[in-house]
Design an enzyme around this catalytic site. Structure first.
Site, PDB file in Angstrom:
ATOM      1  N   GLY A 172      63.676 -34.520 -19.339  1.00 27.67           N
ATOM      2  CA  GLY A 172      62.783 -34.884 -18.248  1.00 27.67           C
ATOM      3  C   GLY A 172      61.821 -35.978 -18.661  1.00 27.67           C
ATOM      4  N   GLU A 200      67.358 -23.899 -21.056  1.00 32.50           N
ATOM      5  CA  GLU A 200      66.823 -22.992 -22.085  1.00 32.50           C
ATOM      6  C   GLU A 200      67.824 -21.891 -22.451  1.00 32.50           C
ATOM      7  OE1 GLU A 200      64.130 -23.509 -23.795  1.00 32.50           O
ATOM      8  OE2 GLU A 200      63.438 -25.197 -22.596  1.00 32.50           O
TER       9      GLU A 200
END
Lengths: 618, 618
Positions: free
Chosen positions: B102, B375
């Site tokens: 990001g 994650e």
């Protein structure tokens, strides 16, 4: 381009813009056919040449802000004034504003509007009216009309879904669509078809009903309104096929990618396996592959049966329509639920890359999932099916013979499954029949006990509706299993094809039982031991299917251009495609984005900027 | 604005832009904390003032085109050259390009890069390096760097997720992050928190590990790398809370709207009921409401337990970490699956309007669903939990006592449920314990039989992974039920609250059993009669919960501004809000859209346009 055949034109458009909803889509799919079916010869003579030559560009407006599936609840009014021989169209409330019709906000200059007809002081329910909403000269909005887009949606970005309201707008009496209407059939080219195979039916072969307002305001009501079921069946069968196609495309992408992607060494120092070799990946994807085949077959069956039933109706035999109507309603819900959820599983099975629009999967999802609510909200659809099943149950208990596919209802429930280690197809079908029969009976018993307990009919219905929903779902699921089994037992298939497809079909049946196991076990139909057979068979079928998995999705035969996916490419060059996708992003066409100067530079070099810009730091 | 506290600044940003991911999000959440944790004092002295004052704007780049969850598979290399005392960063393959980080594509001028460390001819696995990617003067991309955005995604439109590759880029040795690193804890303000309650922990209270490359190229490896589990637990607990919050917000919107929306007269001439009064709507929404409560409680439990376990670790007691780590991995997967699917059900329960961005629901979905893959991919997470469960099973079979919550494993499975018509909470917990214990045992037996049949360990693992997945899911589900029951039995609650919440908790337990009924029935633990109790109880609970349903979602206390939903408004004025939303759409700011002149006018008035434009007709 010299394409005159509507069907050919449809395919051409689909190829030229495979991934976008045309803002003229409803002009073709609803506006033109509605004129063809619902207009008088005079109306057709006036409107068709204009509509076919794009002077009139139109859509169809039914849904309102406060009203969807329940059409009788619509609030837009069309009140006949015999003095001026006009209808007064009005949106009397906030909730009566039309909201959602496609191609309405900016594109259409005409609109077929569904409104409550009032004449001689009486309401006659929803009827259709032709309303001009924009000038054909300069496209300006006409007086008495408010129209615009409804704003951003989950998908359908290329369609100007709109809102529309009327302030006592007067239209001539002749704008009510009141021809002998042709309802039983709609033309083949109206189906929203992509890669579905549909045989031709003659357009002039139509059934009639009747609905008119005379000059003095006298209302003449339609005959045989129930025949309108036909077009609903056709639309719903096309939604089943659409859902199946979406799921099939998602399977193509996810299974091909899973044969390219490698992840996590299986043992220290070992090669990272193709993720398609992980049992958990097979568990998520192969049942969906089986579903995609099953739903495609179901969509085809409903369409073909629709054609047969229509032939019977022409001979005056209406017997088969209720069964088909009930089946198509439930299957519409069953297929859109299954496909939507399945497409997301396919997307998540592609890991992070599935979240990129480059995967093509988000687009497929947002195209398919609104099918859960449009053309009849899914729960309502399931309960329509359940209503038919309850009628069948009641007839069966009275000793009447049931038609065709619903003969399983009311059967003796005191039996055990014949399931053995082999998992015979017949035992699978029998299991689904037993489950559906039991759930239909359980829902009927619940209804009965609530009524005996003093509840009114509609209260008992609502108080049983979860069980009615279960029964309808089991009915649709049974249909999909049985229809799949029938299809692979068709004599036209080669023995090699049958060998492969039998595994897929078995997996569809076995997985469906394991996912809904309680419903097969609650009455002791399956023993725990038999469940063990099914679990082991499922894992064995994964190994059977694995070598054919990519071929089984290749067989759907979607060109790369239609899939529009970097991950689902036929050549497997997914990483190059993802990289190329990124490189071509508009933001990458400049090295420094303009927002740098506006937002980042004042952060990085605050000394060059005013105090007010310091605010941006927060 | 005078806000100096990081936590306060976080809340301020959340309120100012409640629905958008900040393009500086990873600067705060990853870049600054990484410098704080992983940099040497000299590095911190150099970088922190620059980063805290937005001269350096940074992110964290780990994931590559071809590599995600399996970090050891990363291909980016950092090769030490002792002659120049530099690392050479390189992207040797297409699949080694960084992809997805990001805030990378356009915003950051620095980046912490995870790369395979090579020194003295040897590989030492992934390590972190500080790399400048753009000029701090004019934001131009530096030589040896290729960087850009990855293009459109399902959501996260305000975040410039990017790609990045290196062409033998040299960086000083001092840019390897090689401080005594602080791993056991990360600062409280790093959690991605919205409306979750987190107590403070002292930032300096950290655990250490060690990883360095000396000037001559000697590599010094870290100690106690397993302590890194701590930060994973913390991140995963925050994902559980994020998922719960998304589901809770979706429930607020859908349940409030269902109390406003009316649909389909219940009987001819009757009023159209609030759709929340339909049993099928309650069946879809109330279990999700219960899930939202359950997952919120689970997220809180994991976070609080993490704090406790950390205290124990400081005292040298590492015993509880594996259990907590396993639980947090599985719960991350369980919660994101449940919440994502549930949010879509909430959306579909709003009918067509749920598909509008005005509902706020599409945005919630696309924010939560990537949690299934980021994650740590969910299946991998579940199998991590399963690996711990297998160890526990093996220990239990050897007669060892198991810690805390996993003591149910290895229990005697020859028993029947105590379930009666009342559906006692204790019998619910016992049912989930039994199911989890049985599925853990079944997975272990499957593993064992495959190994006895000659499979290698990793083949047996893969061949059992579907059952391992089932076991892990049952473990997490048990945890959520048990934790919910414990929470409503806490002494701090008023008896009125307990009365209401007990129904919600019972529904969570009952519905979960009915949805997974086969797993509770396969061994005869439940009788068919007991299943009947559960089914009737579920329907009765719907009636219990109905009067409190709106209050139960109001209790989540999300302001309208945070919900960002026309349908979920506290004041119930949904139709006015939908209309206003439409009116404010950019396309409605002009009466005639510019595309009319480009595309529609040539269709409507072809005589005024060239032959070439005729093409547009198709």
């Amino acid at each position: 381009m010299g394409i005159t055949d509507m069907q050919e034109a449809f395919y051409y458009r689909e190829c030229a813009a495979a991934h976008e909803n045309s803002p003229l889509g409803l002009h073709y799919a609803m506006f033109l056919p509605t004129i063809n079916k619902q207009a008088t010869p005079e109306q057709k003579k006036k409107w068709l040449p204009l509509a076919e030559n794009y002077k009139m560009i139109g859509t169809y407006a039914q849904t309102e802000l406060g009203h969807g599936t329940f059409i009788r609840g619509l609030e837009t009014t069309a009140t006949y004034d015999p003095k001026t021989k006009e209808f007064i169209l009005d949106s009397p409330t906030l909730t009566s504003k039309k909201y959602w019709p496609g191609c309405l906000g900016k594109t259409s200059n005409h609109c077929v509007v569904m409104a409550q007809l009032y004449t001689q002081g009486k309401s006659h329910g929803p009827h259709m009216f032709m309303v001009q909403i924009r000038s054909m000269e300069d496209h300006s909005v006409l007086p008495g009309i408010e129209v615009g887009v409804i704003g951003n949606k989950f998908g359908y970005g290329t369609n100007d879904n709109g809102f529309l309201s009327f302030d006592k707008l007067r239209i001539p009496r002749e704008n009510m669509l009141m021809r002998y209407s042709q309802v039983g059939r709609i033309p083949r080219e109206n189906m929203l078809m992509r890669y579905s195979q549909v045989s031709r039916i003659p357009r002039e072969n139509m059934l009639m009903r009747y609905s008119q307002v005379h000059e003095d305001g006298t209302y003449v009501k339609p005959q045989n309104a129930k025949l309108a079921y036909g077009s609903m069946v056709l639309i719903r069968s096309s939604i089943v096929s659409d859902a199946a196609r979406g799921l099939a495309q998602a399977c193509v992408i996810s299974i091909r990618y899973s044969a390219v992607r490698r992840q996590t060494e299986a043992y220290p120092g070992g090669e990272e396996p193709q993720i398609l070799d992980y049992q958990t990946q097979q568990y998520r994807l192969f049942p969906l592959l089986a579903s995609a085949y099953s739903l495609q077959l179901a969509g085809k069956y409903v369409f073909n049966t629709y054609l047969e039933v229509n032939d019977q109706i022409e001979k005056g035999n209406l017997e088969s329509m209720p069964e088909l109507h009930a089946l198509s309603a439930g299957l519409k819900a069953f297929s859109t639920y299954e496909a939507s959820a399945g497409i997301e599983v396919c997307r998540i099975c592609c890991g992070g890359h599935g979240y990129s629009q480059a995967s093509g999967l988000p687009k497929i999802y947002v195209d398919v999932v609104p099918g859960c609510t449009y053309e009849g909200e899914n729960t309502v659809m399931m309960l329509q099916t359940a209503r038919y099943l309850m009628k069948c149950y009641s007839r069966a208990k009275q000793g009447q013979k049931l038609p065709g596919f619903v003969q399983y209802i009311g059967q003796n429930l005191n039996k055990k499954s014949c399931m053995s280690e082999e998992v015979a197809l017949g035992c699978l079908v029998m299991a689904y029949e037993h489950r559906a029969a039991r759930l239909v009976e359980a829902a009927a018993m619940r209804m009965q006990s609530l009524i005996q307990g003093g509840k009114k009919q509609h209260e008992a219905w609502n108080g049983s509706s979860v069980q009615l929903f279960w029964a309808a779902k089991a009915h649709c699921h049974l249909f999909c299993v049985k229809n799949f089994v029938d299809a692979i037992q068709a004599k036209s298939l080669s023995s090699k094809t049958v060998t492969v497809m039998k595994s897929v079909c078995q997996l569809y049946g076995v997985h469906g039982i394991l996912e809904n196991l309680g419903e097969f076990m609650q009455d002791g139909f399956f023993s725990g031991e038999q469940v063990g057979y099914l679990q082991r068979k499922m894992l064995a079928l994964f190994e059977n299917i694995r070598p054919n998995a990519v071929a089984l999705v290749d067989a759907f035969d979607y060109p790369d251009m239609v899939l529009g996916s970097c991950l689902g490419r036929y050549d497997g060059q997914v990483y190059q495609a993802l990289y190329d996708y990124a490189k071509s992003a508009p933001m990458n066409q400049t090295e420094i984005h303009s927002t740098y100067y506006k937002h980042l530079k004042p952060l990085i070099n605050p000394e060059t900027t005013s105090d007010a810009m310091q605010f941006a730091k927060l």
